[in-house]
Design a protein around this motif. Sequence first.
Motif, PDB file in Angstrom:
ATOM      1  N   GLY A  32      -6.602   9.747  -7.071  1.00 19.27           N
ATOM      2  CA  GLY A  32      -5.338   9.020  -7.168  1.00 19.27           C
ATOM      3  C   GLY A  32      -4.875   8.710  -8.573  1.00 19.27           C
ATOM      4  O   GLY A  32      -4.143   7.733  -8.784  1.00 19.27           O
ATOM      5  N   LEU A  33      -5.267   9.517  -9.544  1.00 18.38           N
ATOM      6  CA  LEU A  33      -4.839   9.272 -10.926  1.00 18.38           C
ATOM      7  C   LEU A  33      -3.311   9.251 -11.007  1.00 18.38           C
ATOM      8  O   LEU A  33      -2.643  10.198 -10.597  1.00 18.38           O
ATOM      9  CB  LEU A  33      -5.398  10.359 -11.837  1.00 18.38           C
ATOM     10  N   ALA A  34      -2.756   8.174 -11.567  1.00 18.68           N
ATOM     11  CA  ALA A  34      -1.303   7.985 -11.562  1.00 18.68           C
ATOM     12  C   ALA A  34      -0.634   8.393 -12.864  1.00 18.68           C
ATOM     13  O   ALA A  34       0.581   8.219 -13.005  1.00 18.68           O
ATOM     14  CB  ALA A  34      -0.977   6.518 -11.252  1.00 18.68           C
ATOM     15  N   LEU A  35      -1.357   8.927 -13.825  1.00 20.51           N
ATOM     16  CA  LEU A  35      -0.758   9.310 -15.098  1.00 20.51           C
ATOM     17  C   LEU A  35       0.130  10.543 -14.928  1.00 20.51           C
ATOM     18  O   LEU A  35      -0.255  11.507 -14.272  1.00 20.51           O
ATOM     19  CB  LEU A  35      -1.849   9.602 -16.132  1.00 20.51           C
ATOM     20  N   ASP A  36       1.296  10.511 -15.560  1.00 23.58           N
ATOM     21  CA  ASP A  36       2.261  11.617 -15.510  1.00 23.58           C
ATOM     22  C   ASP A  36       2.018  12.526 -16.715  1.00 23.58           C
ATOM     23  O   ASP A  36       2.169  12.111 -17.863  1.00 23.58           O
ATOM     24  CB  ASP A  36       3.677  11.052 -15.542  1.00 23.58           C
ATOM     25  N   ARG A  37       1.663  13.781 -16.453  1.00 25.26           N
ATOM     26  CA  ARG A  37       1.374  14.725 -17.528  1.00 25.26           C
ATOM     27  C   ARG A  37       2.560  15.637 -17.835  1.00 25.26           C
ATOM     28  O   ARG A  37       2.435  16.604 -18.581  1.00 25.26           O
ATOM     29  CB  ARG A  37       0.161  15.571 -17.147  1.00 25.26           C
ATOM     30  N   GLY A  38       3.717  15.338 -17.260  1.00 27.83           N
ATOM     31  CA  GLY A  38       4.853  16.245 -17.321  1.00 27.83           C
ATOM     32  C   GLY A  38       5.409  16.489 -18.712  1.00 27.83           C
ATOM     33  O   GLY A  38       6.058  17.513 -18.945  1.00 27.83           O
ATOM     34  N   ARG A  39       5.171  15.584 -19.675  1.00 31.15           N
ATOM     35  CA  ARG A  39       5.773  15.728 -21.005  1.00 31.15           C
ATOM     36  C   ARG A  39       4.799  16.279 -22.039  1.00 31.15           C
ATOM     37  O   ARG A  39       5.047  16.206 -23.241  1.00 31.15           O
ATOM     38  CB  ARG A  39       6.333  14.375 -21.455  1.00 31.15           C
ATOM     39  N   ARG A  40       3.694  16.879 -21.581  1.00 29.23           N
ATOM     40  CA  ARG A  40       2.713  17.405 -22.530  1.00 29.23           C
ATOM     41  C   ARG A  40       3.255  18.582 -23.332  1.00 29.23           C
ATOM     42  O   ARG A  40       2.692  18.932 -24.368  1.00 29.23           O
ATOM     43  CB  ARG A  40       1.438  17.806 -21.789  1.00 29.23           C
ATOM     44  N   GLY A  41       4.335  19.210 -22.859  1.00 34.05           N
ATOM     45  CA  GLY A  41       4.931  20.329 -23.585  1.00 34.05           C
ATOM     46  C   GLY A  41       5.977  19.921 -24.600  1.00 34.05           C
ATOM     47  O   GLY A  41       6.607  20.781 -25.230  1.00 34.05           O
TER      48      GLY A  41
ATOM     49  N   PRO B   3       6.154  18.239 -28.017  1.00 37.03           N
ATOM     50  CA  PRO B   3       5.325  17.733 -29.115  1.00 37.03           C
ATOM     51  C   PRO B   3       5.907  16.520 -29.825  1.00 37.03           C
ATOM     52  O   PRO B   3       5.165  15.650 -30.280  1.00 37.03           O
ATOM     53  CB  PRO B   3       5.190  18.936 -30.051  1.00 37.03           C
ATOM     54  N   ASP B   4       7.225  16.443 -29.931  1.00 30.93           N
ATOM     55  CA  ASP B   4       7.834  15.284 -30.598  1.00 30.93           C
ATOM     56  C   ASP B   4       7.602  14.019 -29.780  1.00 30.93           C
ATOM     57  O   ASP B   4       7.274  12.962 -30.329  1.00 30.93           O
ATOM     58  CB  ASP B   4       9.336  15.520 -30.803  1.00 30.93           C
ATOM     59  N   TRP B   5       7.802  14.115 -28.470  1.00 29.49           N
ATOM     60  CA  TRP B   5       7.571  12.947 -27.631  1.00 29.49           C
ATOM     61  C   TRP B   5       6.096  12.559 -27.644  1.00 29.49           C
ATOM     62  O   TRP B   5       5.756  11.374 -27.715  1.00 29.49           O
ATOM     63  CB  TRP B   5       8.008  13.226 -26.184  1.00 29.49           C
ATOM     64  N   VAL B   6       5.218  13.537 -27.585  1.00 27.27           N
ATOM     65  CA  VAL B   6       3.784  13.256 -27.590  1.00 27.27           C
ATOM     66  C   VAL B   6       3.385  12.537 -28.871  1.00 27.27           C
ATOM     67  O   VAL B   6       2.616  11.565 -28.842  1.00 27.27           O
ATOM     68  CB  VAL B   6       2.972  14.557 -27.418  1.00 27.27           C
ATOM     69  N   ALA B   7       3.911  12.975 -30.027  1.00 33.37           N
ATOM     70  CA  ALA B   7       3.596  12.330 -31.299  1.00 33.37           C
ATOM     71  C   ALA B   7       4.078  10.892 -31.312  1.00 33.37           C
ATOM     72  O   ALA B   7       3.378   9.991 -31.794  1.00 33.37           O
ATOM     73  CB  ALA B   7       4.207  13.121 -32.455  1.00 33.37           C
ATOM     74  N   SER B   8       5.262  10.665 -30.783  1.00 27.72           N
ATOM     75  CA  SER B   8       5.796   9.309 -30.722  1.00 27.72           C
ATOM     76  C   SER B   8       4.979   8.435 -29.776  1.00 27.72           C
ATOM     77  O   SER B   8       4.679   7.278 -30.076  1.00 27.72           O
ATOM     78  CB  SER B   8       7.259   9.356 -30.260  1.00 27.72           C
ATOM     79  N   ALA B   9       4.588   9.002 -28.643  1.00 25.35           N
ATOM     80  CA  ALA B   9       3.801   8.250 -27.676  1.00 25.35           C
ATOM     81  C   ALA B   9       2.424   7.922 -28.229  1.00 25.35           C
ATOM     82  O   ALA B   9       1.863   6.852 -27.951  1.00 25.35           O
ATOM     83  CB  ALA B   9       3.669   9.051 -26.384  1.00 25.35           C
TER      84      ALA B   9
ATOM     85  N   GLY C 112     -14.790  35.766 -28.774  1.00 25.88           N
ATOM     86  CA  GLY C 112     -15.559  34.915 -29.676  1.00 25.88           C
ATOM     87  C   GLY C 112     -14.739  34.245 -30.752  1.00 25.88           C
ATOM     88  O   GLY C 112     -15.281  33.512 -31.582  1.00 25.88           O
ATOM     89  N   GLY C 113     -13.426  34.502 -30.772  1.00 24.50           N
ATOM     90  CA  GLY C 113     -12.570  33.890 -31.777  1.00 24.50           C
ATOM     91  C   GLY C 113     -12.424  32.389 -31.572  1.00 24.50           C
ATOM     92  O   GLY C 113     -12.658  31.868 -30.482  1.00 24.50           O
ATOM     93  N   GLU C 114     -12.025  31.701 -32.621  1.00 26.05           N
ATOM     94  CA  GLU C 114     -11.846  30.249 -32.544  1.00 26.05           C
ATOM     95  C   GLU C 114     -10.546  29.919 -31.801  1.00 26.05           C
ATOM     96  O   GLU C 114      -9.529  30.599 -31.982  1.00 26.05           O
ATOM     97  CB  GLU C 114     -11.826  29.641 -33.943  1.00 26.05           C
ATOM     98  N   THR C 115     -10.577  28.897 -30.981  1.00 20.88           N
ATOM     99  CA  THR C 115      -9.391  28.502 -30.221  1.00 20.88           C
ATOM    100  C   THR C 115      -8.754  27.260 -30.834  1.00 20.88           C
ATOM    101  O   THR C 115      -9.403  26.495 -31.546  1.00 20.88           O
ATOM    102  CB  THR C 115      -9.743  28.202 -28.749  1.00 20.88           C
ATOM    103  N   ALA C 116      -7.467  27.069 -30.538  1.00 21.67           N
ATOM    104  CA  ALA C 116      -6.724  25.901 -31.010  1.00 21.67           C
ATOM    105  C   ALA C 116      -5.952  25.306 -29.843  1.00 21.67           C
ATOM    106  O   ALA C 116      -5.562  26.006 -28.905  1.00 21.67           O
ATOM    107  CB  ALA C 116      -5.774  26.293 -32.143  1.00 21.67           C
ATOM    108  N   ALA C 117      -5.734  23.999 -29.914  1.00 22.08           N
ATOM    109  CA  ALA C 117      -5.077  23.283 -28.825  1.00 22.08           C
ATOM    110  C   ALA C 117      -3.582  23.560 -28.775  1.00 22.08           C
ATOM    111  O   ALA C 117      -2.909  23.656 -29.801  1.00 22.08           O
ATOM    112  CB  ALA C 117      -5.318  21.788 -28.973  1.00 22.08           C
ATOM    113  N   GLU C 118      -3.073  23.716 -27.565  1.00 19.06           N
ATOM    114  CA  GLU C 118      -1.640  23.748 -27.286  1.00 19.06           C
ATOM    115  C   GLU C 118      -1.377  22.828 -26.100  1.00 19.06           C
ATOM    116  O   GLU C 118      -2.314  22.346 -25.457  1.00 19.06           O
ATOM    117  CB  GLU C 118      -1.175  25.178 -26.961  1.00 19.06           C
ATOM    118  N   GLN C 119      -0.101  22.574 -25.830  1.00 18.80           N
ATOM    119  CA  GLN C 119       0.273  21.725 -24.696  1.00 18.80           C
ATOM    120  C   GLN C 119      -0.487  20.393 -24.731  1.00 18.80           C
ATOM    121  O   GLN C 119      -1.024  19.915 -23.729  1.00 18.80           O
ATOM    122  CB  GLN C 119       0.009  22.450 -23.380  1.00 18.80           C
ATOM    123  N   ALA C 120      -0.522  19.783 -25.930  1.00 19.68           N
ATOM    124  CA  ALA C 120      -1.150  18.475 -26.138  1.00 19.68           C
ATOM    125  C   ALA C 120      -2.613  18.459 -25.721  1.00 19.68           C
ATOM    126  O   ALA C 120      -3.133  17.433 -25.310  1.00 19.68           O
ATOM    127  CB  ALA C 120      -0.364  17.387 -25.413  1.00 19.68           C
ATOM    128  N   GLY C 121      -3.268  19.625 -25.802  1.00 20.31           N
ATOM    129  CA  GLY C 121      -4.684  19.704 -25.513  1.00 20.31           C
ATOM    130  C   GLY C 121      -5.030  20.265 -24.154  1.00 20.31           C
ATOM    131  O   GLY C 121      -6.210  20.433 -23.842  1.00 20.31           O
TER     132      GLY C 121
END
Length: 281
Positions: A11-20, A22-28, A129-138
């Motif tokens: 029942g996790l109630a967190l909304d993940r809809g704005r993970r795409g 980046p400006d909103w995520v930085a502000s949040a 084997g390459g190094e990965t980087a985060a997208e979509q806020a992780g």
Amino acid sequence: MPKNVTLPYNGLALDRGRRGDPDWVASARAAGRVLAFWRDRCLVAGGVPVNMTTSPREALFLGEGAVGVFAVDLSDVAEDAAVREADADAAVDIRGLFTGLDPQEAATLAYARGMLHWTRNQRFCGACGGETAAEQAGHVRRCGACRKMHFPRIEPAVIMLVESRDRRRCLLARHRGSVAFSTLAGFLEIGESLEDAVRRELAEEAGVLAREVAYQASQAWPFPSGLMVGFRAVAETDTVAVDHDELDEARWFTRDEVRALGDRRPDSIESHLVGTWLREG
């Protein structure tokens, strides 16, 4: 038909809809809550999870509630250094905190633990084997070499309450190295349904054939990346033949005998499966 049930970590109630966004995520992030973990353990002060909003570390976006909720992983330093950095006093297993948490807090901490575990173990691409980087806020990690995208994966497992033919007893097993009896469980394999997995696990581990398999409920289980799917099954015969590979012992218990064993872990779906069966007789 099984009734709707409320299980821990669901029942996790967190909304993940704005993970795409980046400006909103930085502000949040600047105004949000940032949970801190060290090697799958939650950093707490006075028994309460710390908030590391001002940390310069990369944070994974968990979702939006009253504020944005994030998580950071301090596993790259020693435990005492992580405790100091987070201004905490301990790093604790969240299952040990469970009885003092409300359902949403328990679900949030479990989700954070699972996502950080995946992030820590997906730093390199499994294809090249390459190094990965985060997208979509992780929530996505992309390989910098072959550009393959990696997504969080879950590992579904079945857990079953098995009744004897007369439905007056249930099957419990003692796993190797354990002193406690519990229900049987096992991971789903490629090419089988959930019901197939129940029948296979029972046959392989306890030598029991099931004639009825019925879904009961499911539970989020990010320890580290599971989904527990609960079933009830009825045995064709009462014969038990333990494999002695994963189990040391398995036998039939009456309801009074199960009650005498004591309570199950309160945060596990096993407690629901066994408790429901006990209340029926």
